[in-house]
Design an enzyme around this catalytic site. Structure first.
Site, PDB file in Angstrom:
ATOM      1  N   SER A 130       0.830  -1.205   0.000  1.00  0.00           N
ATOM      2  CA  SER A 130       0.000   0.000   0.000  1.00  0.00           C
ATOM      3  C   SER A 130       0.865   1.255   0.000  1.00  0.00           C
ATOM      4  CB  SER A 130      -0.862  -0.013   1.265  1.00  0.00           C
ATOM      5  OG  SER A 130      -1.507   1.223   1.412  1.00  0.00           O
ATOM      6  N   TYR A 177      -1.533  -0.407  10.437  1.00  0.00           N
ATOM      7  CA  TYR A 177      -1.819  -1.018   9.130  1.00  0.00           C
ATOM      8  C   TYR A 177      -0.596  -0.890   8.208  1.00  0.00           C
ATOM      9  CZ  TYR A 177      -3.561  -1.378   4.351  1.00  0.00           C
ATOM     10  OH  TYR A 177      -3.717  -1.714   3.027  1.00  0.00           O
ATOM     11  N   LYS A 232       1.926  -3.863   6.485  1.00  0.00           N
ATOM     12  CA  LYS A 232       2.177  -4.004   5.042  1.00  0.00           C
ATOM     13  C   LYS A 232       3.685  -4.000   4.776  1.00  0.00           C
ATOM     14  CE  LYS A 232      -1.375  -5.015   3.736  1.00  0.00           C
ATOM     15  NZ  LYS A 232      -1.832  -5.964   2.750  1.00  0.00           N
TER      16      LYS A 232
HETATM   17  N1  NAD Z   1      -8.792  -1.182  -0.983  1.00  0.00           N
HETATM   18  C1  NAD Z   1      -7.791  -0.330  -0.882  1.00  0.00           C
HETATM   19  O1  NAD Z   1      -7.997   0.887  -0.943  1.00  0.00           O
HETATM   20  C2  NAD Z   1      -6.375  -0.817  -0.717  1.00  0.00           C
HETATM   21  C3  NAD Z   1      -5.320   0.109  -0.851  1.00  0.00           C
HETATM   22  C4  NAD Z   1      -4.005  -0.337  -0.705  1.00  0.00           C
HETATM   23  C5  NAD Z   1      -3.753  -1.682  -0.437  1.00  0.00           C
HETATM   24  N2  NAD Z   1      -4.788  -2.549  -0.297  1.00  0.00           N
HETATM   25  C6  NAD Z   1      -4.506  -3.962   0.002  1.00  0.00           C
HETATM   26  O2  NAD Z   1      -5.169  -4.757  -0.958  1.00  0.00           O
HETATM   27  C7  NAD Z   1      -5.592  -5.984  -0.372  1.00  0.00           C
HETATM   28  C8  NAD Z   1      -7.037  -6.242  -0.701  1.00  0.00           C
HETATM   29  O3  NAD Z   1      -7.834  -5.148  -0.274  1.00  0.00           O
HETATM   30  P1  NAD Z   1      -9.406  -5.109  -0.529  1.00  0.00           P
HETATM   31  O4  NAD Z   1      -9.801  -3.703  -0.600  1.00  0.00           O
HETATM   32  O5  NAD Z   1      -9.750  -6.043  -1.618  1.00  0.00           O
HETATM   33  O6  NAD Z   1      -9.918  -5.704   0.858  1.00  0.00           O
HETATM   34  P2  NAD Z   1     -11.223  -6.594   1.151  1.00  0.00           P
HETATM   35  O7  NAD Z   1     -11.496  -6.476   2.608  1.00  0.00           O
HETATM   36  O8  NAD Z   1     -12.322  -6.267   0.205  1.00  0.00           O
HETATM   37  O9  NAD Z   1     -10.722  -8.056   0.818  1.00  0.00           O
HETATM   38  C9  NAD Z   1      -9.867  -8.793   1.677  1.00  0.00           C
HETATM   39  C10 NAD Z   1     -10.268 -10.253   1.558  1.00  0.00           C
HETATM   40  O10 NAD Z   1      -9.368 -11.024   2.361  1.00  0.00           O
HETATM   41  C11 NAD Z   1     -10.116 -11.970   3.125  1.00  0.00           C
HETATM   42  N3  NAD Z   1      -9.366 -12.210   4.369  1.00  0.00           N
HETATM   43  C12 NAD Z   1      -8.960 -11.292   5.274  1.00  0.00           C
HETATM   44  N4  NAD Z   1      -8.331 -11.897   6.292  1.00  0.00           N
HETATM   45  C13 NAD Z   1      -8.338 -13.235   6.023  1.00  0.00           C
HETATM   46  C14 NAD Z   1      -7.850 -14.372   6.710  1.00  0.00           C
HETATM   47  N5  NAD Z   1      -7.254 -14.279   7.900  1.00  0.00           N
HETATM   48  N6  NAD Z   1      -8.014 -15.596   6.130  1.00  0.00           N
HETATM   49  C15 NAD Z   1      -8.641 -15.711   4.940  1.00  0.00           C
HETATM   50  N7  NAD Z   1      -9.146 -14.670   4.248  1.00  0.00           N
HETATM   51  C16 NAD Z   1      -8.986 -13.443   4.788  1.00  0.00           C
HETATM   52  C17 NAD Z   1     -11.473 -11.293   3.380  1.00  0.00           C
HETATM   53  O11 NAD Z   1     -12.499 -12.253   3.605  1.00  0.00           O
HETATM   54  C18 NAD Z   1     -11.677 -10.524   2.073  1.00  0.00           C
HETATM   55  O12 NAD Z   1     -12.414 -11.294   1.128  1.00  0.00           O
HETATM   56  C19 NAD Z   1      -5.272  -5.885   1.117  1.00  0.00           C
HETATM   57  O13 NAD Z   1      -4.079  -6.594   1.360  1.00  0.00           O
HETATM   58  C20 NAD Z   1      -5.063  -4.398   1.340  1.00  0.00           C
HETATM   59  O14 NAD Z   1      -4.151  -4.170   2.378  1.00  0.00           O
HETATM   60  C21 NAD Z   1      -6.093  -2.140  -0.437  1.00  0.00           C
END
Ligand code: NAD
Length: 333
Positions: free
Chosen positions: A123, A147, A151
């Site tokens: 991120s 957070y 990361k």
């Molecule tokens: N959405 C954003 O703005 C953003 C920005 C920068 C980085 N990210 C990174 O991208 C990735 C995905 O983000 P997103 O927005 O799709 O999030 P999200 O919450 O929509 O999806 C995360 C998924 O991971 C699963 N999950 C979480 N913990 C788990 C565990 N212990 N075991 C099994 N499954 C698990 C959840 O059920 C979910 O389906 C993350 O790693 C996040 O840090 C997201």
């Protein structure tokens, strides 16, 4: 190619799964499915095609090891994580357990079977408050909340594997993902803290007044500036990185953004034009931890891999608006 996607029922994971299944890859989704409903997976199946589902909890090491025993994939894309910055400040240990310890269990289980190629969701949060924009991958890391720390620590764990265990890694530092795939699947966080889905959901409710946190930043119109990246562009970036990680040894990190900044007031104006609705807003004090401006320099990935964002803010907001109108009303229950 045979690809494992952790967190494949989530926002970015489901869009990446859709892109890869449509491109003919054999996809396995690993997710605990706690907050997400089976309907996302049904839409993926009907829109893109079939995939294998492993309903697993990353923090359950035994179950994870057992399920992944003797399983090898051409590449693993690791999205699964807890993502809300605000909650991370209240529950830092839970974030370390899920994002760092859970990731470590996953890497251990996979690397023991000879899995070598990993793409990791990092991120732009790892840059904290930048000294200047646009931000390059070599700019200072500043871990301003738990957070961001989880990361960066996970990036560093993967860097060690790349240095000492013959593993190949691409870490992608996303800026602000938004939008949806033709309104079919979309952003569905709970709680939702991201500007565009909050704003568009507000427009479907009565008497909505949008809060703009701070209008005295050092930016052209005084409101905070972010680099919004279309979710379909982001999914394509992962698809492009699969070939790269399979062909190149070591650890590499790339920014994923457009290189263009958009202020909150510009998002509001664009949303008004696209939805045809007037958005009432009020200015509230700045929030602690919000930077004036976060804009990626995405030139490294363009030069090394050839990926570049294709969509603009209008594409992002119109696709997000399509999703907002179609999404299950039970999301707000
Ligand atoms: N959405 C954003 O703005 C953003 C920005 C920068 C980085 N990210 C990174 O991208 C990735 C995905 O983000 P997103 O927005 O799709 O999030 P999200 O919450 O929509 O999806 C995360 C998924 O991971 C699963 N999950 C979480 N913990 C788990 C565990 N212990 N075991 C099994 N499954 C698990 C959840 O059920 C979910 O389906 C993350 O790693 C996040 O840090 C997201």
């Amino acid at each position: 190619m045979n690809i494992l996607i952790t967190g494949g029922a989530g926002y970015i994971g489901s869009h990446t799964a859709l892109t890869l299944i449509k491109a003919g890859h054999k996809v396995t989704i690993l997710d605990h499915l706690q907050k997400h409903k089976e309907d996302i997976l049904e839409t993926l199946r009907s829109e893109a095609g079939d995939f294998e589902l492993l309903k697993l909890e990353l923090q359950n090491q035994q179950e994870l090891q057992h399920a992944l025993e003797n399983r090898t994939f051409d590449a693993v894309i690791h999205f699964a994580a807890s993502i809300e910055v605000g909650i991370s400040t209240e529950k830092p240990v839970a974030f370390v357990n899920n994002n760092v310890v859970g990731s470590q269990f996953l890497f251990d289980a996979l690397i023991a079977n000879g899995n070598k190629n990993f793409i990791f969701s990092s991120s732009a949060a790892v840059y904290g408050t930048p000294e200047s924009v646009p931000i390059k991958e070599t700019d200072k890391i500043s871990l301003e909340n738990p957070y961001a720390m989880t990361k960066y620590v996970t990036e560093e764990i993967l860097r060690s594997y790349a240095n000492f265990a013959d593993v190949n890694v691409v870490a992608l530092r996303y800026f602000n993902p938004a939008g949806s795939y033709n309104g079919l699947i979309g952003e569905r966080h709970n709680p939702e803290t991201h500007l565009i889905p909050r704003l568009l959901h507000g427009l479907t409710t009565d008497d909505f007044v949008m809060k703009v946190f701070g209008n005295d930043y050092d930016t052209p119109d005084g409101t905070a500036v972010r680099d919004y990246i279309h979710i379909v562009d982001l999914a394509e970036a992962h698809a492009t990185c699969i070939d790269y990680v399979m062909a190149n040894k070591g650890f590499e990190v790339f920014n994923i953004g457009t290189g263009k900044g958009t202020s909150i007031l510009e998002v509001i104006q664009s949303a008004e034009a696209i939805t045809g609705k007037k958005i009432n807003y009020e200015v509230a004090p700045r929030r602690i931890g919000d930077s004036a401006s976060l804009i990626a320099d995405p030139s490294k990935i363009e030069k090394m891999i050839g990926w570049k964002a294709k969509y603009d803010l209008e594409d992002i907001i119109s696709s997000a608006w399509e999703w907002e109108q179609k999404r299950p009303k039970t999301d707000y229950a």
